[in-house]
Design a protein around this motif. Sequence first.
Motif, PDB file in Angstrom:
ATOM      1  N   MET A  96       0.881  -1.536   0.002  1.00 46.39           N
ATOM      2  CA  MET A  96       0.117  -0.396  -0.353  1.00 46.39           C
ATOM      3  C   MET A  96       0.678   1.451   0.311  1.00 46.39           C
ATOM      4  O   MET A  96       0.248   2.402  -0.252  1.00 46.39           O
ATOM      5  N   GLU A  97       2.418   1.444  -0.083  1.00 40.78           N
ATOM      6  CA  GLU A  97       2.891   2.223   0.607  1.00 40.78           C
ATOM      7  C   GLU A  97       2.747   3.492  -0.701  1.00 40.78           C
ATOM      8  O   GLU A  97       2.885   4.617  -1.011  1.00 40.78           O
ATOM      9  N   PRO A  98       2.882   2.509  -2.433  1.00 45.41           N
ATOM     10  CA  PRO A  98       3.033   3.012  -3.764  1.00 45.41           C
ATOM     11  C   PRO A  98       1.484   4.195  -3.574  1.00 45.41           C
ATOM     12  O   PRO A  98       1.893   5.471  -3.495  1.00 45.41           O
ATOM     13  N   GLN A  99       0.549   3.647  -3.092  1.00 49.48           N
ATOM     14  CA  GLN A  99      -0.419   4.470  -3.180  1.00 49.48           C
ATOM     15  C   GLN A  99      -0.849   5.203  -2.176  1.00 49.48           C
ATOM     16  O   GLN A  99      -1.245   6.638  -2.420  1.00 49.48           O
ATOM     17  N   ALA A 100      -0.405   4.931  -0.966  1.00 49.75           N
ATOM     18  CA  ALA A 100      -0.569   6.411   0.445  1.00 49.75           C
ATOM     19  C   ALA A 100       0.745   7.508  -0.477  1.00 49.75           C
ATOM     20  O   ALA A 100       0.615   8.567  -0.216  1.00 49.75           O
ATOM     21  N   ALA A 101       2.128   7.436  -0.960  1.00 48.11           N
ATOM     22  CA  ALA A 101       2.698   7.906  -1.870  1.00 48.11           C
ATOM     23  C   ALA A 101       2.016   9.046  -2.661  1.00 48.11           C
ATOM     24  O   ALA A 101       2.555   9.598  -2.588  1.00 48.11           O
ATOM     25  N   GLN A 102       1.702   8.620  -3.787  1.00 48.41           N
ATOM     26  CA  GLN A 102       1.079   8.739  -5.073  1.00 48.41           C
ATOM     27  C   GLN A 102      -0.212  10.233  -3.840  1.00 48.41           C
ATOM     28  O   GLN A 102      -0.415  11.225  -4.305  1.00 48.41           O
ATOM     29  N   GLY A 103      -0.657   9.972  -2.753  1.00 51.14           N
ATOM     30  CA  GLY A 103      -1.452  10.964  -2.478  1.00 51.14           C
ATOM     31  C   GLY A 103      -1.177  11.981  -0.714  1.00 51.14           C
ATOM     32  O   GLY A 103      -1.734  12.216  -0.497  1.00 51.14           O
ATOM     33  N   GLY A 104       0.245  11.278  -1.039  1.00 49.31           N
ATOM     34  CA  GLY A 104       1.423  12.719   0.228  1.00 49.31           C
ATOM     35  C   GLY A 104       0.894  12.030   1.157  1.00 49.31           C
ATOM     36  O   GLY A 104       0.626  12.709   1.907  1.00 49.31           O
ATOM     37  N   ILE A 105       0.507  10.667   1.574  1.00 49.07           N
ATOM     38  CA  ILE A 105      -0.001  10.058   2.709  1.00 49.07           C
ATOM     39  C   ILE A 105       1.622   9.451   3.338  1.00 49.07           C
ATOM     40  O   ILE A 105       1.858   8.483   3.191  1.00 49.07           O
ATOM     41  N   LEU A 106       1.607   9.932   4.815  1.00 46.28           N
ATOM     42  CA  LEU A 106       2.483   8.914   5.229  1.00 46.28           C
ATOM     43  C   LEU A 106       1.590   7.527   5.970  1.00 46.28           C
ATOM     44  O   LEU A 106       1.100   7.591   7.120  1.00 46.28           O
ATOM     45  N   LEU A 107       2.205   6.439   5.583  1.00 48.42           N
ATOM     46  CA  LEU A 107       2.029   5.331   6.828  1.00 48.42           C
ATOM     47  C   LEU A 107       2.586   4.218   7.583  1.00 48.42           C
ATOM     48  O   LEU A 107       4.320   3.971   6.736  1.00 48.42           O
ATOM     49  N   GLU A 108       2.898   4.362   8.724  1.00 48.45           N
ATOM     50  CA  GLU A 108       3.475   3.355   9.567  1.00 48.45           C
ATOM     51  C   GLU A 108       2.836   2.662  10.215  1.00 48.45           C
ATOM     52  O   GLU A 108       1.162   2.567   9.710  1.00 48.45           O
ATOM     53  N   ALA A 109       3.769   1.305  10.584  1.00 50.60           N
ATOM     54  CA  ALA A 109       2.951  -0.206  10.783  1.00 50.60           C
ATOM     55  C   ALA A 109       3.916  -0.459  12.492  1.00 50.60           C
ATOM     56  O   ALA A 109       4.822   0.646  12.524  1.00 50.60           O
ATOM     57  N   ASP A 110       2.574  -0.853  13.600  1.00 52.54           N
ATOM     58  CA  ASP A 110       3.276  -1.241  14.481  1.00 52.54           C
ATOM     59  C   ASP A 110       2.743  -1.833  14.894  1.00 52.54           C
ATOM     60  O   ASP A 110       1.943  -2.679  14.878  1.00 52.54           O
ATOM     61  N   GLY A 111       3.747  -3.785  15.340  1.00 54.01           N
ATOM     62  CA  GLY A 111       2.861  -5.090  15.082  1.00 54.01           C
ATOM     63  C   GLY A 111       3.036  -5.157  16.809  1.00 54.01           C
ATOM     64  O   GLY A 111       4.034  -4.569  17.620  1.00 54.01           O
ATOM     65  N   LEU A 112       2.931  -6.799  16.852  1.00 54.27           N
ATOM     66  CA  LEU A 112       3.154  -7.554  18.434  1.00 54.27           C
ATOM     67  C   LEU A 112       5.045  -7.381  18.698  1.00 54.27           C
ATOM     68  O   LEU A 112       5.512  -7.826  19.717  1.00 54.27           O
ATOM     69  N   GLY A 113       5.627  -7.576  17.323  1.00 53.54           N
ATOM     70  CA  GLY A 113       7.238  -7.932  17.411  1.00 53.54           C
ATOM     71  C   GLY A 113       7.623  -9.045  16.750  1.00 53.54           C
ATOM     72  O   GLY A 113       6.393 -10.492  16.455  1.00 53.54           O
TER      73      GLY A 113
END
Length: 591
Positions: free
Chosen positions: A425-442
């Motif tokens: 999904m990063e290419p779609q987010a970058a195209q819209g000027g949106i910062l995409l971050e993630a945080d998981g369980l480990g």
Amino acid sequence: MSAGAFLSSFRRGIVAAVAPQLRADPAECLRQETFLASQLLLTLATLLAFPVYLYAWGKPDVAEVAVFALSLGPALCALHVSRTGNLERGVVLAGGAAALLVTAVVLSTGGLASPALVFMAVLPGLIMFARSRLATVAVAAAPVAAISAVAGLAATGAAEAGPAPGAALTAALAAAAMASLLGWSARRSFSGQLAQSLSRGGADAELLDHAPDLVVRLRRNGNLLAANAAARRLLGLAPEDLAGEGLVRCIHVQDRPVYLQAMDTAWLDGSATAGIRLKDGDGAFEQVELRVRRIGERRKDADLVGMLRNVQSQVESEAALRSALAAAERASIGKGRLLANMSHELRTPLNAILGFSEILATELMGKFEQERHREYAQLIHDSGSHLLDVVNAILDMSKLETGRFQVFPEPFHLDEAIKACRQLMEPQAAQGGILLEADGLGPEEEVTADPRAVKQILLNLMSNAIKFTPPGGKVMVGAYRTETGAVALYVADEGRGIAPEDIDRLGEPFVQLKTGYDHGGGTGLGLSVVRGLAQLHDGTMRIESTLGRGTRVTIVLPQADRMETVVPVRPARAATLRPPVDADLPDRLTA
């Protein structure tokens, strides 16, 4: 004393003479009262005839006194029943005493030529009080044994033909016949008061008559002893018209074995339920539910109480519902076949369109003379990709609705799935000027779920969040453990938010909300698919949103203790379960 006063006093005395232990059973009280009345009236008539005999014939001899003494037998039988409450034994004793009395009269008035012999035919009338087979056989055998004794004595010459009975004896026999008629009349009178006898309190009888269902008292053979006033509403018949075999005659011929089987089952097991058809006042058969229970302990003379409820409208409604469900299933099958065919017919040309448009857009077959041609090829590829996504979403929703979408839980590393979805999904987010971050369980944490379904949940939620977040905003995807050990997936955005009245509509198929920002296309099926996939895992979807601040969608998936798997889940790191949203994201992401 007038005749009415005498009968009223006599009736009160009969009611009081019933054994105390039987007064809680209205039907048994009625039987005992009728028997006591008939026996006492017979004895009373004989005693009234004795003075007449003395006036006409003078002083009786020893044999005649013995005959009149035997006439006290019915009163003794009534006394025995009043003291013990054992009506079956009283009936047998009364039958034997009556047979002995008639035999004595016959032998003293001409033997086989005596006109008193006709009273042998009256003796089996006591059978109406018998309920056991033994008592019935004994009463029926009494006159046969008496006639056989008279015939045997006549054959041996022990009983010679005597003089014809005189007027006094004829009057005595007539009085006995009258007593029998009075006893029968008393029985009919008591039967006519059956509704009052069923509840001596009066209020209970009135309450029973106002009950909407037909309440009946039955014998084990299905014969009716009593019924409430609902018989008129349900069957168009008076309760007394159903007495005996009247109720059985109203049952459909094919359902009578079912009715009798319910009687046997209730008598043996204590209760039974059956569905039968009863003929109403118009001659039409209505479906009726029968519930019957045994009264007291299982014994030969135990009665049954039943309730009959008209369920014709319920049966018709259930039939209409089954028909509608069958039609819906046929429609669903037809829709599934249509979608399956559409899947094949659309995906094949779409794949060709996507493949050739990609070749043209990347200019693998040569350079375009004009830049606009390459843009056209890219538009064809983008439109085809969007159409393929729509087809896939519709097919997934169809599978979820029809129960043909299967999940296969297995242990896997959730962080790897989150990372893979973020990269997609990063290419779609970058195209819209949106910062995409993630945080998981480990990196070492495992969860138990269907990896394919979890990825589709994350991709759908991330796609929606990116579509509804303005340029410069932020979207965060992550996961944490709940206090119960379940896994919670969440996606939070900095979009315009959703009004509280619209949140409940989200998740319904083809629902699209206007938020004031370009929604970027779509079919309105993304959240519907997410909710369906969560429910397949026995999970839930929760949406939290505030206008002007953002939206958070959380999917909670239970683990091994609530899913059909035995794969253990590693204990969570309590300190790092819930991501510090307030620290890592702007304040509006915490809505």
